[in-house]
Design a protein around this motif. Structure first.
Motif, PDB file in Angstrom:
ATOM      1  N   GLY A 101       0.796  -1.217   0.000  1.00  0.00           N
ATOM      2  CA  GLY A 101       0.000   0.000   0.000  1.00  0.00           C
ATOM      3  C   GLY A 101       0.831   1.269   0.000  1.00  0.00           C
ATOM      4  N   GLY A 102       1.718   1.410   0.978  1.00  0.00           N
ATOM      5  CA  GLY A 102       2.556   2.609   1.049  1.00  0.00           C
ATOM      6  C   GLY A 102       3.597   2.654  -0.042  1.00  0.00           C
ATOM      7  N   LEU A 103       4.305   1.532  -0.230  1.00  0.00           N
ATOM      8  CA  LEU A 103       5.361   1.443  -1.250  1.00  0.00           C
ATOM      9  C   LEU A 103       5.379   0.046  -1.836  1.00  0.00           C
ATOM     10  N   PHE A 104       5.359  -0.022  -3.150  1.00  0.00           N
ATOM     11  CA  PHE A 104       5.528  -1.285  -3.857  1.00  0.00           C
ATOM     12  C   PHE A 104       6.888  -1.238  -4.533  1.00  0.00           C
ATOM     13  N   ASN A 105       7.801  -2.142  -4.096  1.00  0.00           N
ATOM     14  CA  ASN A 105       9.158  -2.155  -4.652  1.00  0.00           C
ATOM     15  C   ASN A 105       9.431  -3.461  -5.376  1.00  0.00           C
ATOM     16  N   ASP A 106       9.823  -3.347  -6.642  1.00  0.00           N
ATOM     17  CA  ASP A 106      10.287  -4.517  -7.391  1.00  0.00           C
ATOM     18  C   ASP A 106      11.605  -4.213  -8.094  1.00  0.00           C
ATOM     19  N   ASP A 107      12.372  -3.282  -7.521  1.00  0.00           N
ATOM     20  CA  ASP A 107      13.669  -2.890  -8.056  1.00  0.00           C
ATOM     21  C   ASP A 107      14.689  -2.848  -6.924  1.00  0.00           C
ATOM     22  N   THR A 108      15.771  -2.129  -7.123  1.00  0.00           N
ATOM     23  CA  THR A 108      16.780  -1.900  -6.102  1.00  0.00           C
ATOM     24  C   THR A 108      16.678  -0.445  -5.695  1.00  0.00           C
ATOM     25  N   ASN A 119      -1.545   2.606   6.270  1.00  0.00           N
ATOM     26  CA  ASN A 119      -1.709   2.076   4.918  1.00  0.00           C
ATOM     27  C   ASN A 119      -2.319   0.684   5.015  1.00  0.00           C
ATOM     28  N   ARG A 120      -3.072   0.282   3.971  1.00  0.00           N
ATOM     29  CA  ARG A 120      -3.699  -1.047   3.958  1.00  0.00           C
ATOM     30  C   ARG A 120      -3.413  -1.749   2.643  1.00  0.00           C
ATOM     31  N   ALA A 121      -3.245  -3.085   2.745  1.00  0.00           N
ATOM     32  CA  ALA A 121      -3.036  -3.912   1.559  1.00  0.00           C
ATOM     33  C   ALA A 121      -3.278  -5.366   1.943  1.00  0.00           C
ATOM     34  N   GLN A 122      -3.319  -6.227   0.943  1.00  0.00           N
ATOM     35  CA  GLN A 122      -3.388  -7.661   1.226  1.00  0.00           C
ATOM     36  C   GLN A 122      -2.046  -8.135   1.764  1.00  0.00           C
ATOM     37  N   PHE A 123      -0.965  -7.758   1.089  1.00  0.00           N
ATOM     38  CA  PHE A 123       0.388  -8.097   1.514  1.00  0.00           C
ATOM     39  C   PHE A 123       1.188  -6.805   1.640  1.00  0.00           C
ATOM     40  N   GLY A 124       1.790  -6.582   2.801  1.00  0.00           N
ATOM     41  CA  GLY A 124       2.632  -5.399   2.981  1.00  0.00           C
ATOM     42  C   GLY A 124       1.840  -4.111   3.017  1.00  0.00           C
ATOM     43  N   GLY A 125       1.124  -3.870   4.103  1.00  0.00           N
ATOM     44  CA  GLY A 125       0.361  -2.638   4.219  1.00  0.00           C
ATOM     45  C   GLY A 125       1.236  -1.406   4.033  1.00  0.00           C
ATOM     46  N   ARG A 134      16.601  -1.324   0.818  1.00  0.00           N
ATOM     47  CA  ARG A 134      17.282  -0.976   2.065  1.00  0.00           C
ATOM     48  C   ARG A 134      16.422   0.068   2.766  1.00  0.00           C
ATOM     49  N   VAL A 135      15.987  -0.245   3.972  1.00  0.00           N
ATOM     50  CA  VAL A 135      15.144   0.642   4.768  1.00  0.00           C
ATOM     51  C   VAL A 135      15.963   1.110   5.964  1.00  0.00           C
ATOM     52  N   ARG A 136      16.137   2.431   6.093  1.00  0.00           N
ATOM     53  CA  ARG A 136      16.943   2.994   7.184  1.00  0.00           C
ATOM     54  C   ARG A 136      16.151   4.053   7.946  1.00  0.00           C
ATOM     55  N   SER A 137      16.144   3.942   9.244  1.00  0.00           N
ATOM     56  CA  SER A 137      15.579   4.974  10.118  1.00  0.00           C
ATOM     57  C   SER A 137      14.153   5.351   9.737  1.00  0.00           C
ATOM     58  N   CYS A 138      13.316   4.345   9.571  1.00  0.00           N
ATOM     59  CA  CYS A 138      11.907   4.573   9.231  1.00  0.00           C
ATOM     60  C   CYS A 138      11.016   4.131  10.385  1.00  0.00           C
ATOM     61  N   ARG A 139       9.789   4.631  10.385  1.00  0.00           N
ATOM     62  CA  ARG A 139       8.776   4.227  11.361  1.00  0.00           C
ATOM     63  C   ARG A 139       7.583   3.665  10.616  1.00  0.00           C
ATOM     64  N   PHE A 140       7.086   2.533  11.089  1.00  0.00           N
ATOM     65  CA  PHE A 140       5.907   1.879  10.526  1.00  0.00           C
ATOM     66  C   PHE A 140       4.842   1.882  11.609  1.00  0.00           C
ATOM     67  N   VAL A 141       3.771   2.640  11.426  1.00  0.00           N
ATOM     68  CA  VAL A 141       2.783   2.846  12.472  1.00  0.00           C
ATOM     69  C   VAL A 141       1.374   2.566  11.942  1.00  0.00           C
ATOM     70  N   ASN A 142       0.687   1.625  12.591  1.00  0.00           N
ATOM     71  CA  ASN A 142      -0.726   1.344  12.310  1.00  0.00           C
ATOM     72  C   ASN A 142      -1.012   0.986  10.857  1.00  0.00           C
ATOM     73  N   ASN A 143      -0.146   0.226  10.226  1.00  0.00           N
ATOM     74  CA  ASN A 143      -0.400  -0.298   8.888  1.00  0.00           C
ATOM     75  C   ASN A 143      -1.083  -1.651   9.028  1.00  0.00           C
ATOM     76  N   ILE A 144      -1.896  -2.016   8.035  1.00  0.00           N
ATOM     77  CA  ILE A 144      -2.712  -3.226   8.148  1.00  0.00           C
ATOM     78  C   ILE A 144      -2.636  -4.052   6.871  1.00  0.00           C
ATOM     79  N   ALA A 145      -2.487  -5.354   7.057  1.00  0.00           N
ATOM     80  CA  ALA A 145      -2.637  -6.303   5.947  1.00  0.00           C
ATOM     81  C   ALA A 145      -3.856  -7.158   6.269  1.00  0.00           C
ATOM     82  N   ASN A 146      -4.976  -6.859   5.609  1.00  0.00           N
ATOM     83  CA  ASN A 146      -6.192  -7.631   5.882  1.00  0.00           C
ATOM     84  C   ASN A 146      -7.216  -7.513   4.753  1.00  0.00           C
ATOM     85  N   VAL A 147      -6.776  -7.220   3.556  1.00  0.00           N
ATOM     86  CA  VAL A 147      -7.720  -6.959   2.478  1.00  0.00           C
ATOM     87  C   VAL A 147      -8.422  -8.221   1.992  1.00  0.00           C
ATOM     88  N   ALA A 148      -7.701  -9.295   1.682  1.00  0.00           N
ATOM     89  CA  ALA A 148      -8.327 -10.535   1.186  1.00  0.00           C
ATOM     90  C   ALA A 148      -7.332 -11.688   1.283  1.00  0.00           C
TER      91      ALA A 148
END
Length: 181
Positions: A101-108, A119-125, A134-148
């Motif tokens: 939902g927030g970010l879809f990455n299929d690269d480098t 953010n909400r999604a089926q996989f990876g809210g 590479r994820v550095r110094s990030c915060r993930f708050v109240n994201n949900i994976a529950n769509v289907a």
């Protein structure tokens, strides 16, 4: 920056919202998208002239899916995203439209100093990674994976080898597996 083969795009404080199910920010190869700048004040011109003059805490820069965007940000090879709050995606649909939902990455690419919120999604809210991320110094708050289906990775779902450093996962949930990661 994209037409010159890469570079930096500085983004001023404010809310940048979705107008359709398309991404708020579709990245380009070797482009760095950087938030947290004051930008123009009273029409007097740019306040910052150097990267280190920005203040992402004071100059909050929001990429907002408005509950309609499938992905707020989509990746590109060797891109970098820094200094944003990425929020309110609702990734639904078949295949990758229900992922990241927030970010879809299929690269480098690299994501740093960002907040992924509600953010909400089926996989990876917050983030779905199927490249190298590479994820550095990030915060993930109240994201949900529950769509289907069998949702997993409320904060982040990593399918292929990401690296997460100095990041915090709080209040994320999934109805199947991996509320945080």
């Amino acid at each position: 920056a994209a037409t010159n083969g890469g570079g930096q795009v500085w983004v001023a404080a404010g809310r940048y919202s979705a107008v359709s199910t398309s991404p708020v920010a579709a990245l380009s190869t070797r482009v760095s998208l950087i938030g947290g700048f004051e930008g123009y004040a009273g029409g007097t011109g740019a306040q910052e002239t150097a990267f280190d003059q920005r203040d992402p805490e004071a100059n909050v820069t929001i990429l907002d899916g408005e509950g309609i965007s499938n992905h707020v940000v989509t990746s590109a090879p060797n891109a970098w995203v820094d200094g944003f709050t990425i929020t309110d995606a609702y990734a639904t649909g078949a295949g990758f439209l229900g992922w990241g939902g927030g970010l879809f990455n299929d690269d480098t690419m690299v994501v740093s100093n960002c907040r992924f919120v509600a953010n909400r999604a089926q996989f990876g809210g917050g983030i779905l990674n199927q490249g190298f991320l590479r994820v550095r110094s990030c915060r993930f708050v109240n994201n949900i994976a529950n769509v289907a289906g069998t949702p997993s990775g409320g904060g982040m779902r990593d399918l292929s080898g990401g690296l997460v450093e100095d990041s915090v996962f709080v209040g994320n949930e999934a109805s199947s597996q991996g509320g945080g990661l």
